[in-house]
Scaffold this active site. Sequence first.
Site, PDB file in Angstrom:
ATOM      1  CB  THR A 221     -77.380 -45.248 -12.484  1.00  0.00           C
ATOM      2  OG1 THR A 221     -76.649 -46.953 -11.036  1.00  0.00           O
ATOM      3  CG2 THR A 221     -78.804 -44.859 -10.887  1.00  0.00           C
ATOM      4  CG  ASP A 222     -72.511 -45.659 -16.678  1.00  0.00           C
ATOM      5  OD1 ASP A 222     -72.235 -46.686 -16.411  1.00  0.00           O
ATOM      6  OD2 ASP A 222     -71.845 -45.028 -17.971  1.00  0.00           O
ATOM      7  CD1 TRP A 223     -71.291 -51.750 -12.230  1.00  0.00           C
ATOM      8  CD2 TRP A 223     -73.464 -50.946 -13.676  1.00  0.00           C
ATOM      9  NE1 TRP A 223     -73.104 -52.344 -12.000  1.00  0.00           N
ATOM     10  CE2 TRP A 223     -73.325 -52.015 -13.435  1.00  0.00           C
ATOM     11  CE3 TRP A 223     -73.817 -50.103 -14.379  1.00  0.00           C
ATOM     12  CZ2 TRP A 223     -75.299 -53.535 -13.914  1.00  0.00           C
ATOM     13  CZ3 TRP A 223     -74.893 -51.017 -14.771  1.00  0.00           C
ATOM     14  CH2 TRP A 223     -75.358 -52.682 -15.189  1.00  0.00           C
ATOM     15  N   GLY A 224     -72.106 -46.939 -10.195  1.00  0.00           N
ATOM     16  CA  GLY A 224     -71.678 -46.301  -9.363  1.00  0.00           C
ATOM     17  C   GLY A 224     -72.880 -44.150 -10.016  1.00  0.00           C
ATOM     18  N   GLY A 225     -73.354 -44.201 -11.236  1.00  0.00           N
ATOM     19  CA  GLY A 225     -73.696 -42.674 -11.239  1.00  0.00           C
ATOM     20  C   GLY A 225     -75.062 -42.495 -10.355  1.00  0.00           C
TER      21      GLY A 225
END
Length: 809
Positions: free
Chosen positions: A228-232
């Site tokens: 995932t993108d960070w926090g995604g």
Amino acid sequence: MKYRELIAKMTLEEKASLMSGKDFWQTQDIERLGINSMFLADGPHGIRRQEVAADQLGLNAGLPATCYPTAATVANSWNAELGEKVGDYLGEEAIAQKVNVLLGPGVNMKRNPLCGRNFEYFSEDPYHAGKMAASYIRGIQSHGVSACVKHFAVNNQEKRRMSIDTIVDERTLREIYLTAFEIAVKEGETKTIMSSYNRLNGDYTNESQHLMNDILRKEWNFDGVVVTDWGGSNDRIAGLLAGNELEMPTTAGETDREIINAVKTGEIKERVLDECVDRLLELVFSTNEVFEKPYKQEIDVEKHHRVAQKVAEESIVLLKNEDNLLPLKFGKKVAVIGDFAKDARYQGAGSSIVNPTILDHTMDCFEESGIVSIGYEPGFERYGKKSVDKINKACALAEKADVVFLYIGLDEVTEAEGLDRQNMMIPENQVELLNALHEVNPNIVAILSCGSAVEMPWINKVKCLLHGYLGGQAGARAILRVLSGDVNPSGKLTETYPLRYEDTPSYRNFPGNEASVEYRESIYIGYRYYDTADVDVLFPFGYGLSYTTFEYSDIRVDKDGVTFKLTNTGDFAGMEIAQLYVGCKSKDIFRAKKELKGFDKIFINAGETKTVAIPFDDKTFRYFNIKTNQWEVEESDYEIMIGASSTDIRLTDIVFVEGTGAPLPYDKEMLPSYYLGNAHDINLHEFETLLGRKVPVSTWDRTKPLGYTDTIEQCQYAKGLLGRLTYRTIVFVHWFLRKIGKRSTANLIMMSIYYMPFRGIARLTGGVVNMPMLDGILMMVNGHFFKGLKHFIKERRKKLKFSKNTITQ
């Protein structure tokens, strides 16, 4: 499964633990089984390894690393071999800093020139972007570490990127927005892909079965890891079921427990989890192999700097050269004006910020260039403040010079991750300076520094225009070498420069209205639109000048490709970028007038002729058919065009291609605008006809309580006073910071708070706030302050107690 035996030794808890980060940048390790952690680092154009405790928002400087030109810059070289060289050196530095996964390159399309992250992306053309990305990947992964292609997919704006729903038809999705990823997977063989934050046609991309399983896994046979993108991560179980193995950063075990419970309740089969673990283990072991034997822990800083300079030199684009003023004649006295000459603008802002090992500045490089500088004046204030005094001093210096080198462009906080640009203009104070200089000395050579397209109503007031884009740590010296003639410019644009922003095909549908963004222009982005609709532009796709001239001749086409001759008819040795475009003569399916299907960059000495061959491939004649749900070839005559740009076609021929016999996908009468190429203002009915369904309501539902996926921005409509007060406080702080000149901090607030969904409070705090605590925050925001506060405190105590018991055990 490759690691079946090892996985059999794991507990369910251990398997689940591998699916999310150990901290902000590292994956989980299992010491008893010999499973080491991996370190992931930002790195599209230079390694940005932060210490373990650091955050991803850019608050902390990374370890020193070579800052190469950004992807938007290197793209202008049109040289895949050069891209592979950049990747090679990035991979070498990744090993030196013990980085397993380099988070790049980015291959999102430049749908709109205002996207704040365009400086990190290659092109408005998917074929070009894919070829350049594949070359980067090959270079990076030749060292045993992994590249990570991002952001998968249709992430073409920064505003509301964590919540926006992208509405796009299937053909456009495949042909425009997924082709670069397809090439990166099939030809680059990337080991890792990063999912994007946004929704796609209703589903978060990392939860989309269609995107992640049907296309990525089954159609493209990708067997690597999706992170995932960070926090995604929104719904962790839905993401895992879609094959999104790794969630970053850590959630302090919260989502691990969700996975364990889902397996125990049968929501997810343990076999599915095992397959995800198996793919992750392959990445862990394959990228850690290089660190299990002696490896190079230091780089040759000077050598890497020289490589960065060579890359910048080949990526610079000469856009105007009136009276052949360049290369500068020997002995000419030059006035150097512009703040960017003293402090170079060489990279973007956000997660890609690199802490350079060396940084060249223009004023330090004049002596070796042979150019005679009579002095320097800043001329303007970097961040837009007007100063008559600075203009007057600059004009006084310009009067004494034969030629003015004027360094202009966009500042660091205008082009930044998390925010889109407000307009396509360069700051007004720079234009005012240019106007004043033109009055006293018309011999102006403008050197432009920015990572994306800008309007140029002022272009008639400069004799020459050299675009350095964002040239990395050695960009300033590279530009002087082009100005002096030591280097013959050979870069060409990989994005169209419209005359004005209103001419862009997505103008009316960017960045969308609150909840969603509609891609009504369909396949007509960039030159596909301008050339088909016959819209005048300032500089076309593929455009760039040289100090020499080239003649094209003797085209020959067969079933395998096209050959032609290229002659350097000028006085300088130089490199020419020959471009292959293909246009279908049939009118049964709407198409762009021409599409890039190949390119080659050739070095030719003055007076020399070379034969150039550009092969056809599986993408040359294909289109995606929505009725058969697969790639097809339309039977037709095809025009084969060889050009120096998308509008400067030098050679043409016709070839007949047999089709696959697929049924026609569209009723021409129902899509008149698309068949005419008039994609600038598509009405809702026609777009819905293309889409095959109604578009969702594009505004937020203000009647419902705010939830996990709603953004902090939506607090302006919150039922609770706390929510509305929070919104107004954020808006005020943002305004105040801009007012006092703290624009970077103001941008950070917009990127990391204003547009963030509530779930991000839990996903990006490393477990400091968990989802039950977030429930309390939402109660407070939605008008139940005391009930929510009580819930928050209760859940925080439970969390602290759980953490204490875990440590004790």
